[in-house]
Scaffold this motif. Structure first.
Motif, PDB file in Angstrom:
ATOM      1  N   VAL A 246      58.894  33.056  43.273  1.00  0.00           N
ATOM      2  CA  VAL A 246      60.095  32.862  44.094  1.00  0.00           C
ATOM      3  C   VAL A 246      60.983  31.776  43.485  1.00  0.00           C
TER       4      VAL A 246
ATOM      5  N   SER B 162      68.147  37.944  44.422  1.00  0.00           N
ATOM      6  CA  SER B 162      66.847  37.383  44.793  1.00  0.00           C
ATOM      7  C   SER B 162      65.917  38.454  45.328  1.00  0.00           C
ATOM      8  N   ALA B 163      66.441  39.253  46.263  1.00  0.00           N
ATOM      9  CA  ALA B 163      65.578  40.197  46.962  1.00  0.00           C
ATOM     10  C   ALA B 163      64.889  41.126  45.984  1.00  0.00           C
TER      11      ALA B 163
ATOM     12  N   VAL C 277      62.537  39.005  43.323  1.00  0.00           N
ATOM     13  CA  VAL C 277      61.294  38.469  43.895  1.00  0.00           C
ATOM     14  C   VAL C 277      60.321  39.608  44.188  1.00  0.00           C
ATOM     15  N   THR C 278      60.830  40.676  44.804  1.00  0.00           N
ATOM     16  CA  THR C 278      59.940  41.773  45.164  1.00  0.00           C
ATOM     17  C   THR C 278      59.358  42.431  43.929  1.00  0.00           C
TER      18      THR C 278
ATOM     19  N   THR D 245      67.133  34.287  50.944  1.00  0.00           N
ATOM     20  CA  THR D 245      66.568  35.615  50.675  1.00  0.00           C
ATOM     21  C   THR D 245      65.249  35.547  49.922  1.00  0.00           C
ATOM     22  N   GLY D 246      65.281  34.854  48.772  1.00  0.00           N
ATOM     23  CA  GLY D 246      64.087  34.812  47.930  1.00  0.00           C
ATOM     24  C   GLY D 246      62.908  34.200  48.653  1.00  0.00           C
TER      25      GLY D 246
ATOM     26  N   ILE E  95      61.525  36.508  51.459  1.00  0.00           N
ATOM     27  CA  ILE E  95      60.727  37.609  50.933  1.00  0.00           C
ATOM     28  C   ILE E  95      59.397  37.077  50.411  1.00  0.00           C
TER      29      ILE E  95
ATOM     30  N   LEU F  72      55.905  38.483  51.717  1.00  0.00           N
ATOM     31  CA  LEU F  72      54.955  39.126  50.809  1.00  0.00           C
ATOM     32  C   LEU F  72      53.639  38.370  50.771  1.00  0.00           C
TER      33      LEU F  72
END
Lengths: 512, 257
Positions: free
Chosen positions: A317, A419-420, A423-424, B176-177, B180, B184
């Motif tokens: 992250v 980011s979304a 990171v995912t 956001t980061g 998430i 997770l």
């Protein structure tokens, strides 16, 4: 390194260290790695050195438990015998309709109700041994349950001889000359085949030699089934009947002395009956390297590093945000105006995030492995000893794994700029293959995932070896990975390199 | 509330990422489910596999996409400053939060219905090929079978509750980061840590008390060996979602934007 790049590094380092959340995140990653490692979630019953394992001649922890009938042999000599039959008892069928979830469950030892049969590595044969002390050096030639004739010595070495069925009688011969021991075998007692000649350095002049039998734990994996991981099994025993015994050389007078080495004291399952020229030996245990996991005892330092996953998510992250935050706030345009050579911006960011992660992870992994080991031992969990070199590899490897993962996440951040998505992708790309491999997928599919995905690098944390002559459940959850450590590192390096290459190309071509 | 809801629905509908995320959620869920149904074997009549659970394996990956969707619906506004406009238009902040939660849940429910329906269909077609046949004592998956219906319907509820939990977390965290990352970690870290524990009590407590306890709703066989009964597991997840939304409601009222 030019002064320009030095300034760029300094700028990136300043950006990193002045965001409070990121520093907090780095501290949290370190705390997670250490915290999970010393979590009191494990406890065992090995207090007061109750289950200390013997160590073999080279310092490896070994299982040294068998029954034998022996006499002393001084100087050179040989022993020849016919193994008339090899039979055994397996634990009762593990009740097919009884699911065995929730970790290893070794059923109660009820040898009386077992079914006849041999485990693949049930062993009976001839042995020459430096003495009866636990972990003493030895050489043995033997017939096994399904693995044919083998010559093994000093616990970890195994040489295959001719294939042979445990159903037919088998002739075996062991000859000592100086500090070498030669094993031979024959199907009929007249035509002999040499299996191997091994050297036992420092073998004393007088050794204990004779016939032995032993049979390792029966291990059956139930983990191929969704959501239920575990192992069924139990102790087994093997019985070897020897006759036509010929001993040549400086043997002590008298009859064969029955003796049991190592293992739990439950007499009915062991024993040696000497009846004139016929010797029948029943044994349970193994002469082999000790392994951790389902078929073995205790755990390894690998298990103390479970917090790596928590650290990984945090690091990913932060590394992603190190880039995407600049895109989000438009700072990237300023950065690029100040440093028109965009490849160097990526290089500077890589160095900063990689170094910060590596140093933090190195410190926390070192702490976890040393402190975590002590906590586990205080809780009564047996922790396998590892060589200093392996320990260093596990610690540095964990740091390299996290540092490379952070660089991979950084590159993904540059590629995806959001980011979304970044990171995912990074978390799922590294963590998900491991999770699927340990939980849902059948063993083969899981191992395949751990060869080709970035998660392959977890192989760096493996701290014990797989031995083909010891049946165990060699799965990631027990700390065994399909790739050797350096190959796993190479796989992650390749992914990181690929992502960096794409990131550099896109950074140069795209508008900010 | 109706206008706020309509506004949230419009924002969600017109965001270019939404349609791709929904497609990804359906594809990943159904794809992983189908792969699991095709590869997890049942070799004997005594095999331990749970057909409904296997055919819903993809939910474990699909939930990550649902998380992104839910987080973006909240944190996207914080990143662009749109949240200030939204709060000017809807001064009652808990109303705004509620509208977002309802809009995200609605979209998730529709997506989950398609994803879970496809997964069950794939399981019905593929599982017999993996050995889940009448000869081994299995009937084809059917929504008219009570436990299967519970597993499938429960999985849809599970995804909705995950979306609500993500809305709550994103409102609290705002980035956001980081949001998430938190989600997770909750969803994927806990199972890994649980696997590594040897103490059965700790293991069970972790399985019972964390959001992924909600996946217990998928179990249809060996219910005596699971860590937590199906509906209890879903209730645990509901409690997490409620807790996160409560914290979000308090913080959104008291904090500056």
């Amino acid at each position: 390194m030019s002064a320009g790049f030095g300034r760029l590094l300094h700028a990136e380092w300043t950006k990193f260290r002045t965001v409070r959340g990121w520093l907090f995140g780095v501290a949290a990653a370190a705390a997670a790695v250490i915290g999970f490692g010393v979590l009191p979630g494990m406890s065992g019953s090995c207090h007061d050195h109750a289950c200390r394992l013997p160590t073999g001649p080279d310092g490896t922890e070994v299982t040294d438990s068998f029954t034998f009938a022996h006499r002393s042999l001084t100087g050179d000599g040989s022993i020849t015998a016919r193994l008339a039959s090899l039979t055994g008892i397996l634990p009762p069928d593990p009740g097919d309709d009884q699911p065995q979830g929730e970790g290893p469950s070794h059923g109660p030892a009820t040898p009386g109700q077992g079914r006849p049969g041999l485990v693949p590595w049930a062993k009976a044969g001839l042995i020459i041994r430096a003495g009866s002390a636990p972990g003493a050096g030895y050489a043995a030639v033997m017939l096994t349950g399904t693995q044919g004739v083998r010559m093994q010595h000093d616990y970890i070495h195994d040489v295959a001889g001719p294939a042979a069925s445990a159903d037919a009688p088998r002739w075996l011969r062991l000859t000592r000359t100086g500090d070498t021991v030669t094993g031979q075998t024959s199907a009929d007692g007249s035509t002999w085949t040499q299996v191997a000649t091994v050297r036992l350095p420092g073998l004393p002049a007088t050794v204990e030699a004779g016939m032995f039998a032993t049979s390792p734990q029966y291990t059956e994996s139930t983990s191929e089934v969704f959501g239920l991981t575990g192992a069924g099994g139990g102790p087994t025993r093997a019985t070897g009947s020897f006759d036509r015994i010929v001993a040549q050389g400086g043997w002590s007078a008298g009859t064969w002395q029955p003796d049991k080495i190592g293992g739990p004291d439950d007499a009915p399952r062991h024993g040696a009956v000497v009846d004139g020229d016929q010797v029948t030996i029943t044994g349970s245990g193994d002469l082999a390297p000790a392994v951790s996991g389902a078929a073995g005892l205790g755990t390894t330092i690998t298990q103390t590093l479970v917090g790596t996953f928590a650290g990984l998510i945090i690091v990913v992250v932060i590394a992603t945000m190190f880039v995407t935050a600049e895109y989000g706030h438009g700072l990237m345009r300023t950065t690029m105006a100040a440093n028109p050579r965009r490849g160097r911006i990526l290089a500077a960011k890589t160095v900063v995030i990689g170094t910060v992660t590596f140093v933090t992870a190195l410190a926390s992994a070192a702490t976890t492995v040393t402190v975590g080991r002590r906590v586990l031992e205080a809780n009564g969990v047996y922790v396998h000893s590892v060589s200093a070199l392996t320990q260093v590899r596990v610690i540095v490897g964990t740091a390299a794994l996290l540092a490379l993962a952070s660089v991979l996440a950084l590159a993904l951040g540059v590629i995806l700029r959001r980011s979304a998505a970044a990171v995912t992708t990074a978390v799922l790309g590294i963590v998900m293959p491991y999770l699927l491999a340990v939980s849902v997928l059948p063993a083969t599919a899981g191992q395949w995932l751990l060869r080709v995905t970035p998660a392959a690098a977890f192989a760096l944390q493996q701290s014990t070896l797989e031995y083909p002559q010891v049946i165990n459940i060699y799965t990631p959850v027990n700390g065994y990975y399909p790739l050797p450590p350096w190959a796993g590192l190479a796989v992650l390096c390749a992914w990181t390199g690929l992502a960096l290459g794409v990131a550099a190309a896109l950074l140069r071509r795209r508008d900010a | 509330m109706r206008t706020a809801l309509h506004a949230e629905w419009t924002k969600l509908r017109t965001s270019p990422a939404t349609i791709w995320l929904l497609l990804a959620a359906v594809t990943l869920t159904a794809g992983v489910s189908a792969a699991a149904a095709a590869t997890i074997p049942c070799k004997t009549a005594a095999c331990l596999g749970d057909p409904a659970q296997i055919s819903l394996t993809g939910v474990q990956l699909g939930q990550a996409v649902v998380v992104i969707l839910a987080v973006l619906a909240v944190s996207g506004e914080h990143a662009t400053g749109m949240i200030r406009t939204s709060l000017t238009a809807v001064p009652r902040r808990s109303t705004l939060l509620a509208a977002k939660a309802v809009a995200v849940t609605g979209v998730t429910m529709v997506t989950a219905t398609v994803a879970v329906g496809t997964s069950v269909l794939a399981g019905r077609l593929l599982l017999p090929g993996s050995g889940y046949t009448a000869a081994h004592g299995f009937t084809p998956l059917s929504p008219t079978d009570g436990p299967t219906l519970r597993a499938a319907g429960g999985s849809m509820l599970y995804l909705c509750l995950i979306a609500l939990l993500a809305v709550g977390v994103a409102t609290v965290v705002r980035d956001t980061g980081a949001s998430i990352g938190v989600m997770l970690a909750l969803l994927y870290l806990v199972p890994i840590v649980t696997q590594a524990l040897t103490d059965p009590d700790w293991k069970r407590h972790l399985q019972q008390a964390t959001p992924t306890a909600g996946l217990a709703i998928q179990a249809t066989r060996h219910l005596d060996t699971v860590a937590i009964p199906p509906w209890h597991g879903l209730a645990v997840l509901a409690a997490w979602a409620a807790g996160a939304l409560l914290a979000a409601a308090v913080l959104i009222r008291t904090r500056d934007t």
